[in-house]
Write a protein that holds these residues in place. Structure first.
Motif, mmCIF file in Angstrom:
data_model
loop_
_atom_site.group_PDB
_atom_site.id
_atom_site.type_symbol
_atom_site.label_atom_id
_atom_site.label_comp_id
_atom_site.label_asym_id
_atom_site.label_seq_id
_atom_site.Cartn_x
_atom_site.Cartn_y
_atom_site.Cartn_z
ATOM 1 N N TYR A 32 5.046 21.289 6.258
ATOM 2 C CA TYR A 32 5.184 20.058 7.021
ATOM 3 C C TYR A 32 3.999 19.142 6.730
ATOM 4 C CZ TYR A 32 8.849 22.439 9.502
ATOM 5 O OH TYR A 32 10.005 23.108 9.803
ATOM 6 N N LYS A 33 4.238 17.866 6.824
ATOM 7 C CA LYS A 33 3.191 16.873 6.672
ATOM 8 C C LYS A 33 2.957 16.241 8.040
ATOM 9 C CE LYS A 33 3.587 12.541 4.896
ATOM 10 N NZ LYS A 33 3.942 11.552 3.872
ATOM 11 N N VAL A 34 1.720 16.229 8.494
ATOM 12 C CA VAL A 34 1.367 15.635 9.775
ATOM 13 C C VAL A 34 0.601 14.347 9.497
ATOM 14 C CG1 VAL A 34 0.053 15.926 11.909
ATOM 15 C CG2 VAL A 34 1.248 17.887 10.891
ATOM 16 N N THR A 35 1.034 13.262 10.105
ATOM 17 C CA THR A 35 0.375 11.977 9.961
ATOM 18 C C THR A 35 -0.176 11.578 11.325
ATOM 19 O OG1 THR A 35 1.935 11.327 8.242
ATOM 20 C CG2 THR A 35 0.680 9.562 9.301
ATOM 21 N N ILE A 36 -1.428 11.178 11.351
ATOM 22 C CA ILE A 36 -2.039 10.747 12.602
ATOM 23 C C ILE A 36 -2.360 9.265 12.471
ATOM 24 C CG2 ILE A 36 -4.019 10.996 14.139
ATOM 25 C CD1 ILE A 36 -4.135 13.941 13.322
ATOM 26 N N GLU A 37 -1.885 8.509 13.429
ATOM 27 C CA GLU A 37 -2.190 7.080 13.457
ATOM 28 C C GLU A 37 -2.603 6.706 14.873
ATOM 29 O OE1 GLU A 37 2.168 5.108 14.061
ATOM 30 O OE2 GLU A 37 1.687 5.768 12.038
ATOM 31 N N ARG A 38 -3.401 5.655 14.972
ATOM 32 C CA ARG A 38 -3.878 5.226 16.286
ATOM 33 C C ARG A 38 -2.692 4.767 17.128
ATOM 34 N NH1 ARG A 38 -8.434 4.012 18.936
ATOM 35 N NH2 ARG A 38 -9.775 4.328 17.158
ATOM 36 N N TYR A 39 -2.671 5.218 18.367
ATOM 37 C CA TYR A 39 -1.615 4.844 19.311
ATOM 38 C C TYR A 39 -1.879 3.444 19.820
ATOM 39 C CZ TYR A 39 1.324 4.943 23.467
ATOM 40 O OH TYR A 39 2.264 4.657 24.417
ATOM 41 N N THR A 40 -0.843 2.638 19.886
ATOM 42 C CA THR A 40 -0.967 1.300 20.448
ATOM 43 C C THR A 40 0.047 1.143 21.569
ATOM 44 O OG1 THR A 40 0.572 0.419 18.798
ATOM 45 C CG2 THR A 40 -1.779 0.241 18.304
ATOM 46 N N GLU A 41 -0.354 0.433 22.579
ATOM 47 C CA GLU A 41 0.525 0.181 23.716
ATOM 48 C C GLU A 41 1.570 -0.858 23.327
ATOM 49 O OE1 GLU A 41 0.590 1.589 26.734
ATOM 50 O OE2 GLU A 41 -1.122 2.879 26.298
ATOM 51 N N PRO A 42 2.812 -0.670 23.772
ATOM 52 C CA PRO A 42 3.828 -1.697 23.521
ATOM 53 C C PRO A 42 3.507 -2.963 24.308
ATOM 54 C CG PRO A 42 4.710 0.048 24.918
ATOM 55 C CD PRO A 42 3.325 0.465 24.509
ATOM 56 N N ARG A 43 4.133 -4.046 23.910
ATOM 57 C CA ARG A 43 3.912 -5.309 24.621
ATOM 58 C C ARG A 43 4.119 -5.090 26.118
ATOM 59 N NH1 ARG A 43 9.660 -8.461 23.902
ATOM 60 N NH2 ARG A 43 10.753 -6.980 25.204
ATOM 61 N N THR A 44 3.478 -5.901 26.908
ATOM 62 C CA THR A 44 3.591 -5.741 28.354
ATOM 63 C C THR A 44 4.752 -6.580 28.896
ATOM 64 O OG1 THR A 44 2.104 -7.566 28.878
ATOM 65 C CG2 THR A 44 1.094 -5.382 28.551
ATOM 66 N N LEU A 45 5.196 -6.217 30.068
ATOM 67 C CA LEU A 45 6.245 -6.999 30.723
ATOM 68 C C LEU A 45 5.772 -8.410 31.027
ATOM 69 C CD1 LEU A 45 7.733 -4.340 33.170
ATOM 70 C CD2 LEU A 45 8.687 -5.142 30.997
ATOM 71 N N SER A 46 4.492 -8.547 31.386
ATOM 72 C CA SER A 46 3.973 -9.886 31.685
ATOM 73 C C SER A 46 3.918 -10.751 30.422
ATOM 74 C CB SER A 46 2.607 -9.820 32.371
ATOM 75 O OG SER A 46 1.670 -9.177 31.560
ATOM 76 N N GLN A 47 3.626 -10.154 29.276
ATOM 77 C CA GLN A 47 3.663 -10.913 28.023
ATOM 78 C C GLN A 47 5.086 -11.402 27.751
ATOM 79 O OE1 GLN A 47 1.963 -7.851 25.433
ATOM 80 N NE2 GLN A 47 0.345 -9.295 24.851
ATOM 81 N N ASN A 48 6.042 -10.499 27.932
ATOM 82 C CA ASN A 48 7.435 -10.849 27.699
ATOM 83 C C ASN A 48 7.895 -11.942 28.672
ATOM 84 O OD1 ASN A 48 9.944 -10.246 26.246
ATOM 85 N ND2 ASN A 48 10.671 -9.573 28.240
ATOM 86 N N ALA A 49 7.524 -11.810 29.937
ATOM 87 C CA ALA A 49 7.906 -12.814 30.939
ATOM 88 C C ALA A 49 7.308 -14.179 30.593
ATOM 89 C CB ALA A 49 7.462 -12.363 32.326
#
Length: 138
Positions: A32-49
């Protein structure tokens, strides 16, 4: 098949949640190949609003439907060339918080320069008045 687990590194130690251990225990024999990448938060509801309030304002000023404005800005600022050389675009729902901030800044700048529409940010002095005017419009 691909699965995702979140690892956290604090004070030099890496913590894994139980789902990572469980995922590893479910693997068949093999390599198996394991890839590690920095986690990022999805856009916020307030940004979308905020984005949709801005589009309502632009709609009222130009007569162009909000969804058409959304598609225009997605094509303008979220377009890329895929592996087959075709230009495609993503939607804001796939953006993380940083990418969404950049997208909103591009929209704000474009609306001001191309349409003469000043779109407020939450820190702006007249932001609450803007919210009160556009939040209940359809």
């Amino acid at each position: 098949m691909s699965q995702t687990a979140v690892l956290v590194k604090e004070n030099g130690e890496v913590r894994m949640n139980k789902s990572f251990d469980f995922m590893c225990s479910q693997l068949r024999n093999g390599r198996y190949k394991v890839t590690i990448e920095r986690y990022t938060e999805p856009r916020t509801l307030s940004q979308n609003a905020l984005m949709w309030l801005w589009f309502k304002c632009i709609e009222d000023e130009t007569g162009t439907l909000s969804i058409e404005i959304y598609n225009h800005y997605c094509k303008k600022f979220l377009a890329y060339v895929n592996d087959w050389g075709e230009e495609v675009y993503t939607t804001s729902s796939r953006l993380n918080t940083k990418q969404m901030t950049d997208f909103l800044n591009n929209i704000k700048t474009d609306a001001a320069s191309e349409l003469g529409i000043m779109l407020p940010l939450p820190d702006d002095r007249f932001y609450q008045a803007f919210i009160n005017e556009y939040k209940n419009r359809r």
